[in-house]
Write an enzyme that holds these catalytic residues in place. Sequence first.
Site, PDB file in Angstrom:
ATOM      1  N   CYS A 260       4.078   0.953   2.360  1.00 35.80           N
ATOM      2  CA  CYS A 260       4.957  -0.032   1.733  1.00 35.80           C
ATOM      3  C   CYS A 260       5.234  -1.231   2.642  1.00 35.80           C
ATOM      4  CB  CYS A 260       6.275   0.616   1.299  1.00 35.80           C
ATOM      5  SG  CYS A 260       6.047   1.995   0.150  1.00 35.80           S
TER       6      CYS A 260
ATOM      7  N   TYR B 212       0.833  -1.211   0.000  1.00 35.95           N
ATOM      8  CA  TYR B 212       0.000   0.000   0.000  1.00 35.95           C
ATOM      9  C   TYR B 212       0.865   1.258   0.000  1.00 35.95           C
ATOM     10  CZ  TYR B 212      -4.308  -2.558   1.024  1.00 35.95           C
ATOM     11  OH  TYR B 212      -5.400  -3.394   0.956  1.00 35.95           O
TER      12      TYR B 212
END
Length: 220
Positions: free
Chosen positions: A176, A78
Amino acid sequence: MDMPADIEWRVSAEPVPYEEALAFMEQRAAAIREGSARECIWLLEHPPLFTAGTSADPAELLDASDLPVFEAGRGGRYTYHGPGQRIGYVMLDLEKRGKDIRRFVHALEQWMIDALAPFGVNAHRAEGRIGIWVGDGADEKKIGALGVRVKRWVTLHGFALNVAPDLAHFGGIVPCGIAEYGVTSLSELGKQIAMSGVDACLKRGFHPFLNSLRGLCKES
């Protein structure tokens, strides 16, 4: 600095809807592969949103609130995009630029590092963590992210540099997939830089980036 004739350099002044950007990249990548369009570097911003890469873990979407979440199709987990963040979408034909994905990722990181240096920001890579970082130890924070996709040797997606985004929005995800480190921006570091200034540094560093795609890839 002049761009190579076979590469288009695009800069969008207004935030671009994410769906529009995805559609453009897919169409452009196909056209590049067919030989009917030039390669392209596209600098832009998005409205506030989250994107999920192919390795995204739903547990890392902590609070979507009112922000939309898009399946990006790129690698990674993400991430957040929004105003004040310079997105660089890189559509290059690696078939004629070395056919080395690892080298391409390494070169993207170096391009971001070099673009921040004129502002007095000493960014660096971190072993085992994609992206670029500032600070040391407990103060280390991420200032630039990257996520790429390669389709028939044409690259899609690219990087995101935090110039002056709303950092509070990053609290809705585990950025991330890395929970133990924070996120920062040029603004938070006390660097009030216009987006045009960041773009100028990216453009200045583009030729070295391009040349490095055929150079030796040094270990981080």
